[in-house]
Design a protein around this motif. Sequence first.
Motif, short mmCIF file in Angstrom:
data_model
loop_
_atom_site.label_atom_id
_atom_site.label_comp_id
_atom_site.label_asym_id
_atom_site.label_seq_id
_atom_site.Cartn_x
_atom_site.Cartn_y
_atom_site.Cartn_z
N GLY A 164 0.77 -1.44 0.16
CA GLY A 164 0.00 -0.30 0.26
C GLY A 164 0.67 1.49 -0.08
O GLY A 164 2.05 1.31 -0.21
N TYR A 165 0.36 2.30 0.41
CA TYR A 165 0.85 3.73 0.45
C TYR A 165 1.11 3.71 1.44
O TYR A 165 0.93 3.35 2.19
CB TYR A 165 -0.25 4.96 0.36
CG TYR A 165 0.02 6.01 0.07
CD1 TYR A 165 0.59 6.75 -1.75
CD2 TYR A 165 -0.07 7.06 0.71
CE1 TYR A 165 0.85 8.04 -1.32
CE2 TYR A 165 0.82 8.12 0.85
CZ TYR A 165 0.82 8.24 0.43
OH TYR A 165 1.18 9.92 0.26
N MET A 166 2.26 4.69 1.54
CA MET A 166 3.08 4.97 2.76
C MET A 166 3.33 6.61 2.03
O MET A 166 3.95 7.53 1.32
CB MET A 166 4.47 4.67 2.99
CG MET A 166 5.62 4.50 3.81
SD MET A 166 6.54 4.28 4.23
CE MET A 166 7.14 4.97 6.31
N GLY A 167 3.12 7.64 3.31
CA GLY A 167 3.02 9.09 3.13
C GLY A 167 4.51 8.84 2.86
O GLY A 167 5.50 8.75 3.44
N ALA A 168 4.57 10.81 2.74
CA ALA A 168 6.12 11.12 3.27
C ALA A 168 6.41 10.93 4.49
O ALA A 168 5.13 11.67 5.19
CB ALA A 168 5.90 12.20 2.22
N ALA A 169 7.58 11.16 4.45
CA ALA A 169 8.39 11.40 6.18
C ALA A 169 9.65 11.05 5.83
O ALA A 169 10.56 10.59 6.88
CB ALA A 169 8.34 10.11 6.75
N PRO A 170 10.66 12.22 5.24
CA PRO A 170 12.09 12.64 5.31
C PRO A 170 12.25 12.92 6.29
O PRO A 170 11.75 13.20 7.39
CB PRO A 170 11.97 13.86 3.99
CG PRO A 170 10.46 14.44 3.62
CD PRO A 170 9.91 13.71 4.81
N PRO A 171 13.08 12.47 6.95
CA PRO A 171 14.28 12.73 8.29
C PRO A 171 14.23 14.14 8.50
O PRO A 171 14.66 15.30 7.46
CB PRO A 171 15.66 12.02 7.53
CG PRO A 171 16.11 11.45 6.59
CD PRO A 171 14.85 11.70 5.45
N ALA A 172 14.13 14.98 9.63
CA ALA A 172 14.58 15.71 9.71
C ALA A 172 15.65 16.95 9.44
O ALA A 172 16.49 16.17 9.57
CB ALA A 172 14.07 16.05 11.49
N GLY A 173 15.41 17.55 8.94
CA GLY A 173 16.75 18.43 8.22
C GLY A 173 17.03 18.42 7.62
O GLY A 173 18.56 19.05 6.96
N HIS A 174 16.74 17.39 6.81
CA HIS A 174 17.93 16.83 5.53
C HIS A 174 17.71 17.79 4.22
O HIS A 174 17.92 16.96 3.37
CB HIS A 174 17.27 15.09 5.04
CG HIS A 174 17.74 14.29 3.47
ND1 HIS A 174 17.56 14.16 3.01
CD2 HIS A 174 19.39 14.11 4.48
CE1 HIS A 174 18.40 13.51 2.34
NE2 HIS A 174 19.29 13.48 3.26
N GLY A 175 16.49 18.42 3.85
CA GLY A 175 16.25 19.33 3.12
C GLY A 175 14.71 18.87 2.55
O GLY A 175 13.94 17.80 2.95
N THR A 176 14.36 19.90 1.60
CA THR A 176 13.20 19.44 0.54
C THR A 176 13.11 17.60 -0.07
O THR A 176 14.19 17.62 -0.69
CB THR A 176 13.03 20.12 -0.08
OG1 THR A 176 12.66 21.76 0.38
CG2 THR A 176 11.71 20.42 -1.15
N HIS A 177 11.85 17.02 0.09
CA HIS A 177 12.13 16.15 -0.54
C HIS A 177 11.20 15.94 -2.38
O HIS A 177 10.48 16.70 -2.20
CB HIS A 177 11.89 14.24 -0.01
CG HIS A 177 12.91 14.11 0.70
ND1 HIS A 177 13.16 12.78 1.22
CD2 HIS A 177 14.21 15.01 1.50
CE1 HIS A 177 14.38 12.99 1.62
NE2 HIS A 177 15.18 14.06 1.85
N ARG A 178 11.53 15.22 -2.93
CA ARG A 178 10.93 15.42 -3.54
C ARG A 178 9.73 14.09 -4.04
O ARG A 178 10.30 12.68 -4.06
CB ARG A 178 11.17 15.40 -5.67
CG ARG A 178 11.87 16.70 -5.76
CD ARG A 178 13.09 16.63 -7.00
NE ARG A 178 14.30 15.85 -6.44
CZ ARG A 178 14.81 15.33 -7.42
NH1 ARG A 178 14.10 15.51 -8.39
NH2 ARG A 178 15.85 14.60 -7.37
N TYR A 179 8.29 13.70 -4.88
CA TYR A 179 8.32 12.90 -4.03
C TYR A 179 7.44 12.54 -5.38
O TYR A 179 6.19 13.33 -6.51
CB TYR A 179 6.68 12.80 -3.39
CG TYR A 179 7.28 12.46 -2.02
CD1 TYR A 179 8.12 11.35 -1.47
CD2 TYR A 179 7.83 13.55 -1.67
CE1 TYR A 179 8.22 11.04 -0.07
CE2 TYR A 179 9.20 14.03 -0.42
CZ TYR A 179 8.85 12.72 0.18
OH TYR A 179 9.45 12.61 1.12
#
Length: 173
Positions: free
Chosen positions: A114-129
Amino acid sequence: MYDYDPYSFLAPVPDFALTSTSLDDGGTLSANQVNPGGHPDGKDLSPQLSWSGFPEGTRGFAVTMFDPDAPTASGFWHWAVANIPASVTSLEEGGSRGLPAGALSLKNDGGHPGYMGAAPPAGHGTHRYMVVVHAVDVPTLDVDANATPAVLGFNLAFHTLARARITGIFEVA
């Protein structure tokens, strides 16, 4: 945000139209599309998607969501669905929980189907999905429920007729 585009290494195919009421191309994901680990209001709902203009001869679709900016050598697969019937041209928000008959939801890199929403590491910057709908030339790809998104991608390399893309972004400060 990085410049790496994983689709630039694949054989070029035509584009078709992909729209969403859940996200705008280049826009920030809402809490609905974010994992609770990435935002306290995260709901882990797959985005609403509608597609059109795919080529004649399309016999099915696959949908994927990939984060190429994850701090791994292989990115992070958030969503992978194979074998969506050619008659289906949209998925409702949260539709990963009620896919059309015949569709196959693979395990994401979090380890569950299934789907897992965005969860980038804190402070890692902007992630593209990168949310991508792949129009394919077969009604059923050669993958089963134990296949990884990478195996799906390998199959897509040989069966994709066209591709439609929307990219959302998200960052945890």
